[in-house]
Design a protein around this motif. Structure first.
Motif, short mmCIF file in Angstrom:
data_model
loop_
_atom_site.label_atom_id
_atom_site.label_comp_id
_atom_site.label_asym_id
_atom_site.label_seq_id
_atom_site.Cartn_x
_atom_site.Cartn_y
_atom_site.Cartn_z
N ARG A 2 -32.18 23.00 2.59
CA ARG A 2 -30.90 23.70 2.65
C ARG A 2 -29.79 22.68 2.85
O ARG A 2 -30.05 21.53 3.16
CB ARG A 2 -30.89 24.67 3.82
CG ARG A 2 -31.82 25.83 3.64
CD ARG A 2 -31.90 26.70 4.83
NE ARG A 2 -30.62 26.88 5.50
CZ ARG A 2 -30.21 28.00 6.02
NH1 ARG A 2 -30.96 29.06 5.94
NH2 ARG A 2 -29.06 28.09 6.63
N ALA A 3 -28.57 23.16 2.71
CA ALA A 3 -27.43 22.31 3.01
C ALA A 3 -27.42 22.04 4.52
O ALA A 3 -27.78 22.91 5.31
CB ALA A 3 -26.14 22.99 2.59
N LYS A 4 -27.03 20.84 4.89
CA LYS A 4 -26.97 20.48 6.31
C LYS A 4 -25.98 21.38 7.05
O LYS A 4 -25.05 21.93 6.45
CB LYS A 4 -26.56 19.02 6.47
CG LYS A 4 -27.63 18.05 6.03
CD LYS A 4 -27.18 16.64 6.25
CE LYS A 4 -28.24 15.66 5.80
NZ LYS A 4 -27.76 14.27 5.90
N GLY A 5 -26.18 21.49 8.34
CA GLY A 5 -25.36 22.36 9.17
C GLY A 5 -23.87 22.11 9.07
O GLY A 5 -23.07 23.04 9.10
N ARG A 6 -23.48 20.87 8.95
CA ARG A 6 -22.04 20.57 8.91
C ARG A 6 -21.36 21.06 7.63
O ARG A 6 -20.14 21.08 7.54
CB ARG A 6 -21.80 19.09 9.12
CG ARG A 6 -22.33 18.20 8.04
CD ARG A 6 -21.96 16.76 8.34
NE ARG A 6 -22.70 15.87 7.49
CZ ARG A 6 -23.55 14.97 7.91
NH1 ARG A 6 -23.77 14.82 9.19
NH2 ARG A 6 -24.18 14.20 7.06
N GLU A 14 -19.88 28.87 -1.69
CA GLU A 14 -20.12 27.43 -1.72
C GLU A 14 -21.43 27.08 -1.01
O GLU A 14 -22.21 26.25 -1.50
CB GLU A 14 -18.96 26.68 -1.08
CG GLU A 14 -17.67 26.80 -1.86
CD GLU A 14 -16.49 26.18 -1.15
OE1 GLU A 14 -16.67 25.23 -0.38
OE2 GLU A 14 -15.36 26.66 -1.36
N VAL A 15 -21.68 27.71 0.11
CA VAL A 15 -22.94 27.47 0.85
C VAL A 15 -24.13 27.94 0.02
O VAL A 15 -25.16 27.25 -0.06
CB VAL A 15 -22.92 28.16 2.23
CG1 VAL A 15 -24.26 28.03 2.92
CG2 VAL A 15 -21.81 27.58 3.10
N PRO A 78 -32.96 19.12 6.28
CA PRO A 78 -34.11 19.97 6.58
C PRO A 78 -33.68 21.41 6.82
O PRO A 78 -32.56 21.67 7.26
CB PRO A 78 -34.69 19.35 7.84
CG PRO A 78 -33.57 18.59 8.44
CD PRO A 78 -32.68 18.16 7.32
N GLU A 79 -34.59 22.33 6.54
CA GLU A 79 -34.30 23.76 6.75
C GLU A 79 -34.07 24.09 8.20
O GLU A 79 -33.20 24.86 8.55
CB GLU A 79 -35.44 24.62 6.20
CG GLU A 79 -35.16 25.09 4.82
CD GLU A 79 -36.15 26.10 4.34
OE1 GLU A 79 -36.22 27.19 4.93
OE2 GLU A 79 -36.86 25.79 3.38
N GLU A 80 -34.89 23.55 9.05
CA GLU A 80 -34.77 23.82 10.48
C GLU A 80 -33.90 22.75 11.12
O GLU A 80 -34.11 21.58 10.91
CB GLU A 80 -36.15 23.79 11.14
CG GLU A 80 -37.10 24.82 10.60
CD GLU A 80 -36.65 26.24 10.90
OE1 GLU A 80 -36.15 26.49 12.00
OE2 GLU A 80 -36.81 27.09 10.02
N THR A 81 -32.93 23.19 11.90
CA THR A 81 -32.13 22.23 12.64
C THR A 81 -32.58 22.26 14.09
O THR A 81 -32.88 23.31 14.64
CB THR A 81 -30.63 22.57 12.55
OG1 THR A 81 -30.43 23.86 13.10
CG2 THR A 81 -30.13 22.53 11.12
#
Length: 97
Positions: A2-6, A14-15, A78-81
């Motif tokens: 996935r796209a990073k949290g930031r 967009e996400v 990564p999918e999990e943060t």
């Protein structure tokens, strides 16, 4: 992936584009492939792609007669943060700016 949290505090379309591209980060996707994965109308998709391109979060390449869109490698994570997000940060991410 996935796209990073930031990068998740951007417009919903967009996400969704970044997440779809993250799944195919090596091969990229055409606009038609993105259209089938991202549940938005074509105008919204076009606007999202323009914003992402302007912010250098995607790369557009021509492969023969195909135009392929790839995510910037910095965007994919990564999918999990493992980072914990506090209440104020969660609230900040939900507020439209």
């Amino acid at each position: 992936m996935r796209a990073k949290g930031r990068y998740r505090d951007r417009h919903e379309a967009e996400v969704a584009v970044l997440d779809a591209l993250a799944d195919r980060q090596e091969d990229g996707m055409t606009v038609f492939e993105l259209r089938s994965r991202v549940d938005v109308d074509i105008d919204t998709l076009e606007t999202a792609l323009a914003e992402l391109k302007e912010d250098d979060l995607i790369e557009v390449t021509n492969e023969g007669q195909r135009t392929v869109i790839l995510p910037d490698e910095e965007v994919v994570g990564p999918e999990e943060t493992t980072e914990e997000v506090g209440f104020l940060e969660k609230l900040r991410r939900r507020l439209p700016f």
